[in-house]
Design an enzyme around this catalytic site. Structure first.
Site, PDB file in Angstrom:
ATOM      1  N   LYS A   1     -77.985 -11.089  29.068  1.00  0.00           N
ATOM      2  CA  LYS A   1     -77.963 -12.490  29.540  1.00  0.00           C
ATOM      3  C   LYS A   1     -77.453 -13.368  28.416  1.00  0.00           C
ATOM      4  O   LYS A   1     -77.872 -13.226  27.279  1.00  0.00           O
ATOM      5  CB  LYS A   1     -79.413 -12.890  29.874  1.00  0.00           C
TER       6      LYS A   1
ATOM      7  N   LYS B   1     -84.204 -13.726  21.539  1.00  0.00           N
ATOM      8  CA  LYS B   1     -84.813 -14.830  22.293  1.00  0.00           C
ATOM      9  C   LYS B   1     -85.424 -14.368  23.614  1.00  0.00           C
ATOM     10  O   LYS B   1     -86.532 -14.750  23.967  1.00  0.00           O
ATOM     11  CB  LYS B   1     -83.738 -15.883  22.561  1.00  0.00           C
TER      12      LYS B   1
ATOM     13  N   LYS C   1     -73.353 -12.765  24.995  1.00  0.00           N
ATOM     14  CA  LYS C   1     -72.732 -14.081  24.850  1.00  0.00           C
ATOM     15  C   LYS C   1     -71.250 -13.938  25.119  1.00  0.00           C
ATOM     16  O   LYS C   1     -70.674 -12.853  24.949  1.00  0.00           O
ATOM     17  CB  LYS C   1     -72.936 -14.633  23.436  1.00  0.00           C
TER      18      LYS C   1
ATOM     19  N   THR D   1     -83.476 -26.863  28.602  1.00  0.00           N
ATOM     20  CA  THR D   1     -83.450 -26.556  27.167  1.00  0.00           C
ATOM     21  C   THR D   1     -84.148 -27.675  26.386  1.00  0.00           C
ATOM     22  O   THR D   1     -85.005 -27.410  25.529  1.00  0.00           O
ATOM     23  CB  THR D   1     -81.996 -26.358  26.683  1.00  0.00           C
TER      24      THR D   1
ATOM     25  N   ASN E   1     -75.795 -31.427  26.497  1.00  0.00           N
ATOM     26  CA  ASN E   1     -76.835 -31.028  27.442  1.00  0.00           C
ATOM     27  C   ASN E   1     -78.197 -30.882  26.750  1.00  0.00           C
ATOM     28  O   ASN E   1     -79.197 -31.458  27.176  1.00  0.00           O
ATOM     29  CB  ASN E   1     -76.424 -29.713  28.111  1.00  0.00           C
TER      30      ASN E   1
ATOM     31  N   SER F   1     -83.059 -20.252  33.426  1.00  0.00           N
ATOM     32  CA  SER F   1     -81.974 -19.398  33.943  1.00  0.00           C
ATOM     33  C   SER F   1     -82.574 -18.141  34.589  1.00  0.00           C
ATOM     34  O   SER F   1     -82.106 -17.675  35.631  1.00  0.00           O
ATOM     35  CB  SER F   1     -81.036 -18.981  32.816  1.00  0.00           C
TER      36      SER F   1
END
Ligand code: NAD
Length: 428
Positions: A67, A91, A103, A187, A218, A356
Site C-alpha cells: 500500500k 507505518k 510507493k 492525515t 492536503n 485508506s
C-alpha cells in the site's frame, strides 16, 4: 548527493539493538521486493509525444498487499520512492494494518501540464504498472501533488484495462467515485490526535501553545485548520513559495481561501497562489519558519527539511512529522541532544493510510460508512497505537522514533519468522 534510502536504513541499526531478530529479518529489510521503472508516453496538447519516467516500488508484502501513494514531483527518483516504500512498510505495521508497504511516483512538474495532459499522464502511469497492482496485490493512494481527481482517473483506467469494477485498487478517490468520507482530512486529523495524546501526557493545553506549519497542502492545511479549531495558536505557515508569520495568529481557512483565489489557469487542479500573497503578514522564508521561536513545529512538506546544518537552530520543543522523512538521521541526534521531542512520521502521519484502509474495506464490502464512524474509528486506532509507543519509549528509555519503529519492526519480524527461519530449516 546522499542516498535517502541509505539514511532511512540507518534508523534500523538503533532499533535492532532493542529486539532480537533473526538474520532473515535483517536481510529482508535491506531489499525492496520489486522495483519497476516505466517510460510513460503522453501526447501533449501541441501534438508532440513526450516520455515521462515513472516508478513503483513494493518494499515488503509479508503482512498483506502492499500500500502506498503516488507522488508527482520534478525531484522524484528511484532512491526517494524506495525510501518512501520502506517507510510505508513500517507505518502499516505500526498501525497494525494488514498491509505491506509500497510507493510510486512520476518525475514531472505537474503545474507545467494542462488538465488534459495531466489526465493522459495519470492514465499512462496506470497502463505502465497495471500488471503489478490490484486490490489484493498493491493499492495506490494520493501523495504530494496528486489528489482525489487524479485517483478517480486512475481507478477508471484500471477498470477499463481489467473490464471489471475494482475500486479497491486505489484509495483517496472522490467520495462520489467510491471514496471514503473523512479520507481527505484524515492525515491532518490523525496527526492532531497523536499530538493531543502527547500533550495530555505532559498536561499541556492547546490554548497556551504556538505552532508553525511548513507545507500547506492536503496534510498540512487540514492539520492547521483542525488544530486552530481546538485552540492552538498557528503563528506561521509556509508553502513552496515562502512563508508568513503573525505573532497574534493566523486563520488557516482564511489563508487557504486567499491562496485558492489565485488559481492556476492551466489545470485548475493546482493553486498558483501562495500564502505569501497575503499582504498584511510578515513574509519570511520556509527555512526561517523552521527556526521560529514556537512551541510546536509541524513539518508537512517534503523529506530532509531538518538536517545537520539547521537542526541546532530549531527552537520548538516538539517537532510533529506529518511529511515522510522530514528529519535526517544526523539531525535526529542533534534534536535529541537538545531535548526536542520528535513525534515520528510513521505514527504522526498514519491517519491517511488508516482511513485508506477503511476505504479499501468499504470498497470490498460494498457497504459505506457514515463520516462519524470513519472519524471515531480513526481516533480509536491511532490513539491506541500512539499510547503503546509512548509507553514503550518510557519503558525502554528510547526516542519515540525508535519506539515506533520497534513496534512496527516486531510485527513484521513476527510475520517473517512465521514463514520459516534458518533454525527452522536446519531443524534446530
Ligand atoms: P500536497 O501536494 O497536498 O502539499 C504539499 C505542500 O507542500 C504544498 O503546500 C507545497 O506548496 C508545500 N511545499 C513543497 N515544497 C515546500 C518547501 N520547500 N517548503 C515549504 N512548503 C513546501 O502534499 P501532501 O499530500 O500534503 O503531502 C505532504 C507530505 O505529507 C508529504 O511528505 C507526504 O508524503 C506526506 N503524507 C501525506 C499524506 C496524505 O494523505 N496526503 C499521508 C501521509 C503522509
Amino acid at each position: 548527493m546522499n542516498s535517502i534510502f541509505a539514511d532511512a536504513q540507518k534508523r534500523l541499526v538503533d532499533v535492532f539493538k532493542y529486539t532480537e531478530l533473526t538474520d532473515d529479518v535483517e536481510e529482508t529489510f535491506k531489499h525492496p521486493k520489486l522495483s519497476l521503472c516505466v517510460s510513460l508516453p503522453v501526447r501533449m496538447d501541441d501534438g508532440r509525444l513526450k516520455i515521462f519516467t515513472g516508478y513503483r516500488v513494493q518494499f515488503n508484502d509479508t503482512r498483506g498487499p502492499t500500500k502506498g501513494g503516488i507522488r508527482y514531483h520534478p525531484d522524484v527518483s528511484l532512491d526517494e520512492i524506495t525510501s518512501l516504500s520502506f517507510w510505508m512498510t513500517i507505518k502499516c505495521a505500526v498501525m497494525n494494518l494488514p498491509f505491506g508497504g509500497a510507493k510510486g511516483g512520476i518525475c514531472v512538474n505537474p503545474k507545467d501540464l494542462s488538465r488534459l495532459e495531466l489526465e493522459r499522464l495519470s492514465r499512462s502511469y496506470i497502463r505502465g504498472i497495471a500488471d503489478i497492482i490490484g486490490p489484493k496485490r498493491d493499492i495506490l493512494a494520493p501523495d504530494v501533488y496528486t489528489n482525489a481527481t487524479i485517483m478517480g482517473w486512475m481507478a477508471d483506467e484500471y477498470t477499463q484495462i481489467k473490464r471489471q469494477q475494482l475500486p479497491g485498487v486505489i484509495t483517496g478517490k472522490p467520495v462520489h467515485l467510491n471514496g471514503s468520507l473523512g479520507r481527505e482530512y484524515a492525515t491532518g486529523r490523525g496527526a492532531l490526535h497523536v499530538l493531543q495524546q502527547w500533550l495530555d501526557r505532559k498536561k499541556l493545553q492547546p490554548q497556551n501553545l504556538t505552532v508553525a506549519v511548513q507545507g500547506f497542502g492536503n496534510a498540512g492545511y487540514h492539520f492547521a485548520r483542525l488544530a486552530h479549531r481546538v485552540g492552538f495558536n498557528i503563528v506561521g505557515i509556509a508553502d513552496s513559495k515562502g512563508a508568513i508569520y503573525s505573532k497574534k495568529g493566523l486563520e488557516p481557512q482564511k489563508v487557504m481561501q486567499h491562496k485558492q483565489e489565485h488559481h492556476d489557469l492551466g489545470t485548475m487542479l493546482y493553486c498558483d497562489g501562495s500564502v505569501c500573497d497575503l499582504q498584511h503578514y510578515q513574509k519570511i522564508s520556509s527555512q526561517e519558519l523552521l527556526e521560529l521561536d514556537v512551541d510546536i513545529l509541524v513539518v508537512a512538506a517534503l523529506e530532509n527539511q531538518i538536517d545537520k546544518d539547521n537542526a541546532g537552530n530549531i527552537m520548538a520543543q516538539i517537532v510533529l512529522e506529518i511529511a515522510n522523512g522530514p528529519v535526517t538521521s544526523e539531525a535526529d541526534a542533534i534534536l535529541e541532544k537538545n531535548g526536542v521531542v520528535v513525534l515520528p512520521d510513521v505514527l504522526a502521519n498514519a491517519g491517511g493510510v488508516t482511513v485508506s484502509y477503511f476505504e479499501w474495506v468499504q470498497n470490498r464490502a460494498g457497504y459505506y460508512w457514515v463520516e462519524e464512524k470513519v472519524n471515531a474509528r480513526l481516533e480509536k486506532c491511532i490513539t491506541r497505537e500512539a499510547r503503546a509507543i509512548f509507553d514503550l519509549a518510557d519503558e525502554k528509555r528510547i526516542s519515540l522514533r525508535t519506539a515506533a519503529y520497534l513496534q512496527g519492526v516486531n510485527r513484521i519480524a513476527g510475520a517473517i519468522t512465521q514463514q520459516g527461519t534458518r533454525e527452522y530449516f536446519l531443524n534446530k
